[in-house]
Each structure stands twice: as C-alpha cells, then as structure tokens.
Design a protein around this motif. Sequence first.
Motif: not given
Lengths: 516, 528
Positions: A23-48
């Motif tokens: 639902f993000l309006p801009s494509a550029e921010s969508a990419k950044r947010v997607a990357l951010g979420f994937s990195l945070v998920t990775l961190l949670v994975g490392i925590a697990a």
Amino acid sequence: MSNLPLLTILLVLPLVGALIVAFLPSAESAKRVALGFSLVTLLVGIAAASQFRLNSGEQFQLVEQHSWIPQFGVSYALGIDGISLTLILLALVLTPVCILAAWNDLENEPIPAEGRGSRRVQTYFALMLVLVTFMVGVFAAIDVFLFYVFFEAMLVPVYFLIGSFGVGPRRGYAAVKFLLFGLIGGLIMLVAVIGVYFVGPGGADGFLVSNLTGLSIDPSVGRWLFVGFFVAFAIKAPMWPVHTWLPDAASAARPATAVLLVGVLDKVGTYGMIRFCLQMFPEASSWATPVVLTLAVISVVYGALLAIGQSDIMRLIAFTSVSHFGLIILGIFALTTVGGAGSALYMINHGFSTAALFLIAGMLIVRNHGQQHIEAFGGWQRVTPVIAGVWLFAGLSALSLPGLSTFVSEFLVFVGTYQRYPVAALIAVPAVLLASIYILWMYKRTMTGPRPELGRPVADITLREKVVVAPLVAAILLLGVYPALALDPINPAVETTLEHVGAVDPAPSQATGGER
Amino acid sequence: MNSILAAQSVAAVPTAYVAPEVNWAAISPLVIVMAAGLLGVVVEAFVPRRSRHIVQVVLALVGLVAAFVALVALAVDNRTVTLGGSVVIDGMAVFMMGSLLIFGVLGVLTFAEKLGGEHPDAFTPMGAAIPGSSYERAAARAGLATSEVFPLVLISLAGMMMFVSAGDLITMFVALEVLSLPLYVLVGLARRRRLLSQEASLKYFLLGAFASAFFLFGAALLYGYAGTTDLAGIAAAVGAPTAGLEPLLVPAILLVLVGLLFKVGAVPFHSWTPDAYQGAPTPVTGFMAAATKLAAFGAILRFGYVAVEGSRWSWQGGVAAIAALTMVVGAVLSITQTDIKRLLAYSSVAHAGFILVGVLAFSTRGLAGVLFYLLAYGLTTIAAFGVVTLVRQHGSEATNISQWAGLGQRHPIVAAVFGFLLLAFAGIPLTSGFTSKFAAFAPAVESGTMGTVLVVIGVLASGITAYIYVKLIVIMYFHDAPGDDVTVAEASPLTTAAIAIGTVATVVLGFIPGPVLELAGRAAELIR
C-alpha cells in the motif's frame, strides 16, 4: 526474551511488511521498506538461532502450540530442529539478497497502455515478503496439517511471481505448469494427510508430528500413506521423472524468484522426506528405498547430462539442480548418519551456490538485453572481469571444488551412501565429472574468447551487485572451511530422525562388502 | 396381501379427527418466511408501481432477518417433531434453515441491484412477453418491472426450509414443488438474452417435473412397502420388513434418490444444470446454486440417514458410483467451457460430487462436514455470481471467458476478489473451499476403503477443475485486454455487500473455521 514467540514473529513480520509494501504510494520506498523488513526478519531469525541449544534432548525447540481447528485435530504448532533451523536461516539470508538483486527488475518494463501497472513494483516485493512467511512456516510447522497448508499456499505467490512478473513469452505457461504440478502433488498428499490422522491417536491435536511418530501402522496402509507423501515431495524436490516443471519455471522466472524457488522452496521436498516420510513411515521408507534410490541416481545422471545440452543459462542451472537434488535424496535414503547429515548440509550449500549462479546469471542477462542464450555471450571476461570472476567462483562451487562448501556435503553424501549402497554411490560419482563439464563449458562459452562487439559501454559489477554477491561468496567459503557451523545443529537432528527409522549405521568392515 | 392392506386401512382411519399439535415456536422461521412471501403477493397487487420495488426489497429483507432471529431465539431450543410428524426441527434442520436464510438475504441483495438504472437490472420488465415483441418494448416503455421476483424467492425459500425439515415423504414432495415452481419462473425472467432464458426455464421445468415424478413414484412404492410415508415409520419398516414386500424397497429408494439427486445436479441427472445456470438471470443462478443445492442435500441426508439407513448396503454402492461419475464428469466438462456461467455450473456439478462423498461417510462427522461444506460453498458461489453480474460489455454481462482478459490490470480489486473465489473453488488452503473439502473428505477416509477410493477420485477431480480456475486467473491477469469496451459496472451497496459478505466468509472460514465447524458439529444430529 526467551518467552517471545520468535517463530510466530518470524511468520508475522514479513506478512506485515508485505501489507505495508503493497500500500505504499511510491515504488522506491516500497523497495526500501521491503528490504528493511527482510533484514529485520533476518535479525529475528538470528535471535531465534541464538535461543537454539545444541543437544537439548528434545526433538523440537522454540515450540509454540495452540489449538487451531480442534474439530479436525489441527494445532497451530511451530518448532524447529537443527535441519529446519538451518533451512529457515538460509531462507532469511537469501531474502534480502534477492530483494536487492531484484531492485531494478521492473525498471525497464513497458508500462501498460491503461497506466494501471503503476503498482507493479509494490506488488512484486510484497509477494516476495509473503513468500518469506510461507517459507518460514513450511519449515517450522510441526503439525502435518499446518505444514500442508503452507505447502499448498506457497504455490500461489510463486505462481504470480512467475506468471505476472516473469520474463519471456512462455511465462504464463510455465506458471500454470508449476502450479498444476504442485497442486496435483499436494492433492495426492492431502489424501495421505487425512489418512495419517486416522492411523494416529486422533483427538484435538492428532496432527502433531510427535503424535504421529512411532506408530505401529499396518504395513500396507503405511506404504500407501508413504507414497502419498513421497509423490508430493518428489514433485517438489524435483526428482526425475516429475521434474519437468522446474526448467520451464526457472527460465521464465526472474533470477530472484528462481533463487527463492530452487534455492529454498524446492528444499521443502527433501526436507519433507526427512521430516515426514522417514519419521512417520519408517517401515515403508525402507520398503521403498530401492525404488527411491534408483530414481535418485537417474535424477543425478539425467540432470547432469541434460544440463550439458542446454543452450539457455537459466535452464542449465535448473538442470544442475535436478542433478543435485538427486544427490540429496540419495543421501537421505541411504539411511546413514553421514549421508543424512551430508544431505541436510547439501540443502544449505546448494541454496547458496544456486543463488550465486542464478543471480550472477541475472546480472549477465540484464547486461545482454535480456538474452538468456549462452550463444549470445562470449568473451565477456574482457568486458566485465569482476562478474566473470564471481561467475567462475559460483560455478566452481556448483561443481564442488574442494575448499568450497558444496564439496563437504557432496563428499559426505557419497561416503554415507557408499556405506550402505555402494553400487548407487558408484553410479552417482561420475556426476561430479559431468558437473565439471557443464560448468566449465558454460564458463568457456560465455566468458572466454575474443572481446565481443557490444557497440556500447557495459558496466562491470555495481556496488549494489557487490552487496548481493558478497554474502553468498562469504557463506560458500565459510561453510567450506568450517562446515561444523551448520553440521553441529544438523547432526543431532539427523540422528534423532534415524533413531525413529531404526536405522543403524553399518560397521565400516561390513560396508566394503556391500551388505544391505 | 389383501388382509395386510385391510388391516392397515382400518388402523389408518382414526375414530375422531384430532388436530395435530403444532409447536409454533419451532416452526416460526418457516411461517415468517412464508408469510412474508404471501404478503409480498399482496404488495404486488396493491402498492403503487413507483414504490413497489423498495417495499418488496425491504419486506423480503425484514422477513428473512426476522425469520433468522426467530430461528436463533426460538427454534434452536425447540428441537422437536411437530405437525403430526411431518416437520422435524432437529440440529440439521436448524443449521440448514439458518444457511438458507443467509443465502436468501444475500440473494435478495443481488436481486435488487439496479446498477444505476430505474429497475432491477437482471430481470425483464415483462416475463410473459414474447422476446423482441412490441409488447415487450411497450412494457419497457411503460416502466414495468417484475418486482414479483421477491415474493417468488421468499416462497421458494420457504419450500426449501420445509424440504430440509420434512418428516414424511408427502411433506417432502410438497416442499419440493413449493421450492421448484418459483425457481422455474425466476429462471425465465432474465432481462437480456430472453430466448436463452426462456429455453432454460422450459428445460428446467420439464426435467424438474420429470424428476418430481420419479420422486413421487418412489414415494408411492415406499408407501406400499412400509404402509406409511413417515420417515421414521419407513425406518422401522426397513428394520423389520414384511415378508414378500422386500423387492419393493430398493427400486423405491433409487427412484426417490433420482428425484433428489436431480436437484443437486448429480451426473447423470445434471443435464439441466449448465443450461439453467447460463440462461437464468445471474443473481438467480447464484441463489439457486447455493440454496437449491443445500436444500436438496438436506433432503438426501434426511432420507438417506433417517428413513433408509438400515438398508444402505443395498443402495450406497449405486450412490457411490454416481458420486464418482459426478466428480469426474463435472470436472472434465468444466475445463472445456468457454462461458463463465456454464463453467461455474459444471464446477457446481463437481462440487455436488464432492459433497456426496461426505454424505456417503454415514457418520455424524460426515454430516457435520457436509453441513459446513454446503454453507461455505453457497457463500462463495453467491459472491462469485455477484462478480459475474458486474463485468459487462455493451451493457450486458460479459460471460465469455475471453471477455475477461486483462481484467486484472484494469480492475485489480474485482479481479482479485474473483481470483480468490476461484482459488476457494479449487480448494487452495486458507480458503473455505479447502476447509470444506477437508471436512467432507476426512470422514469419508475414516469410513473405509470405498470412502478412500472416492476421496482419491475427488482430489484428482479437484486437480482437474483447478486447471480451469487457474486458466481463468491466467486470462484475467496475464492476457491483454481485447478492447476497452469491457467494463466493470458501478455496483450499488447491495451487490457490494453481498459480494463482500461472501468473500469475507470465504476468508474467515478458511483461516478460523473452528467456530462454524463447532456449530456444524453440534448441529449434526437428526431426530430419527
């Protein structure tokens, strides 16, 4: 910290990310947010992973269990052992890499006439994040029904990633083929899923893997159930003769999709064989071993031979995977600890190695105006020397050069298989030779030769691409020189599984005699 | 023989007529719906034309909601046999009545859609006019509208509610006719493609009458066998057969089942389905696909589980063969269709086969699974046909598959909703379609080898049907639009609500089916 439902967070986080990205309006921010979420998920994975204890004595750790559909005996039950932990981490590492690799995938797309395609970038990255949820779920589920749900639901985002965002005129065909193969395998498995509940203890948590382990099943029923599960996993893995969807899907998919598909999703097949076929149906597994090993050996050789004959880079990589999956299945059904550990490690290594191959192939293809044919290349090491270098590195990891991670796992698989089934091992070993043919010949045809007439300057590897490749190279090297990093969690899990099967490693003296 | 009949006739004549006791609380939902329907007829006669539509819609909705409230408040706790044994209000009846009322509300919402015009969009201004005649044009100019569709649907619904709660064969037959006759009329009332619609109506009527005759003949034989039309009485007679009458039983059961299987559209009694589904006004198709199927399965369950369960070994093989045939034929023929309504018709045939697999489990769990399946399938179906009403070319519905090409790019939300509903039909997990398939198939596997074989056929058939659903999604998403003239009509809140409710139900029953399964499980009891 330890009370946090880390696995559920791992499931929910990418899904939330997908919603936000969509639902993000801009494509550029969508990419950044997607990357951010994937990195945070990775961190949670490392925590697990940091919560995971080696040799805990329990089969599954970080267990969460809630009743979901008690009428069916279904629980929302998550838990991981060493094999699933490493596979989840593989998925979580590859996701940001793939998102970064897919950064400019949709850049040069013709915009549809109606101008409605403007949200395609958001959809593309949202689908990838949805896929992460399903990937984590399928490996973390310790309830057969829940596993089935993720197993089937996974098909949908991949279907759209190939059909809607893929390349080439045959992407629609490839997507449908992928979906139908997966669906039919899944439906056959569904009958077995229903059946296994009724041979189990039943009740409101009758689908828990732990409740379905160690049952005394009537052999004929058990064999039917085994076949139901195995067919689905063989299609997913993919194994000869039900592999035909993979080359089509891989060549029609974007490189990042292909990585997630071949590198992670297909591992569900081999993972399922370990977790469900072996663990729940030990009797049927040993009954089926001769057939499975035969098919696996055919896959190994057939995949390698067809890889040599391919003219499309992506199809070539897909066929190398058919061959490698044959080896993984070989190690699993050898029913030795060495073979099992080798296979589980191979799943990880193959993930990184294939990711490197697909993504670097993608970089080359982008620079060559989307041409996937090997003939369209030649002499590119004079144009893009750095890419040529990592291309060679990725290729060498695919042919299991000693010192690189794949060597360790391939070696373990061969040793483990030889202990029990020397003939199968001996037939499969020449595949290593075939591997060096298809890899080196491909390198020769794409990279060596006179400098091509490109008529325009072609940039060598960019910073973004360096960031994409670096973790893959690092992982391949690290696991090559220090495989214990992955083997330490894997070994106890493999031993537990083989205990359920009741397989005892043959003594070394007997192994040479070819005793079954 | 004569002496037996004489003895029965003596017993059958009561000394004095005693009015049967009526438990009004238990049958109140039935009464309310019927009363609302009859009131609708009066409205049709006396309310001025301008306000007729709105009055009818409000009356129908109020009637249905009131019936639902009555059902929840009164009937749920009054599980009983009443009206001298001809109406049975048990768990299954209550659950099915509730489902029917929900379908009724959604159906009325889609019936009332005007799409910005002056009259309900789906229905002809004058059903009796010859298509294309000057009479028809005059009727359109005069602003006539067939607002009688609302009383018709209410009366049909009352018939369906009676059908699922019928305690004897006579009541069941009357209910069958009460539910069918309004449907025959409704099918013939499409505004566009009038000839197709009238043809569909005639076919449905003729074949339906034929099927009713089968039912009646079977009922007569059963009466001859058991000496009663009461389902419980038949069950008793099956348990203790009279010497010499046994040969009547199996033909009688099969004839009754033919009549009932016709209504669910099982192969080989399905040939009306594609024509009637295609020709009927699309909202009627949606309503019919959901509600008629549910009601007919209600009757099958009651007849099969209550009346003749004792002799099921002699007839379940035949029904199993029909179930297998229904799944395979429905699935295979669905993939050759080029018209969306016909496609959904064949898919509904296949689904009838899937439900039959659950019926043949002959267990409480199977009954619960079938109840869940019928509710979930009906909600998805009404929503799907609701979407079909919206996609248009040159003012009429674009029902050819090729016209849907590129919908995903131009109308992403409509295409996404329809695609999701298709995934539910295909039985992908996390949709209600998967949950219901599981609910129907699991008891069948539990029931034994025959059930397992049927389930294997069932999953293979759903694999086949998945192909055509996926092909539709491919066309919507990956093909380019043929031109710009295929549009999605601006739906009023009525249709939007119906589609939204159906879609949300499909999601919710896929993710958290527990509560409704629990409800179906508690409802899965029959008063025998």
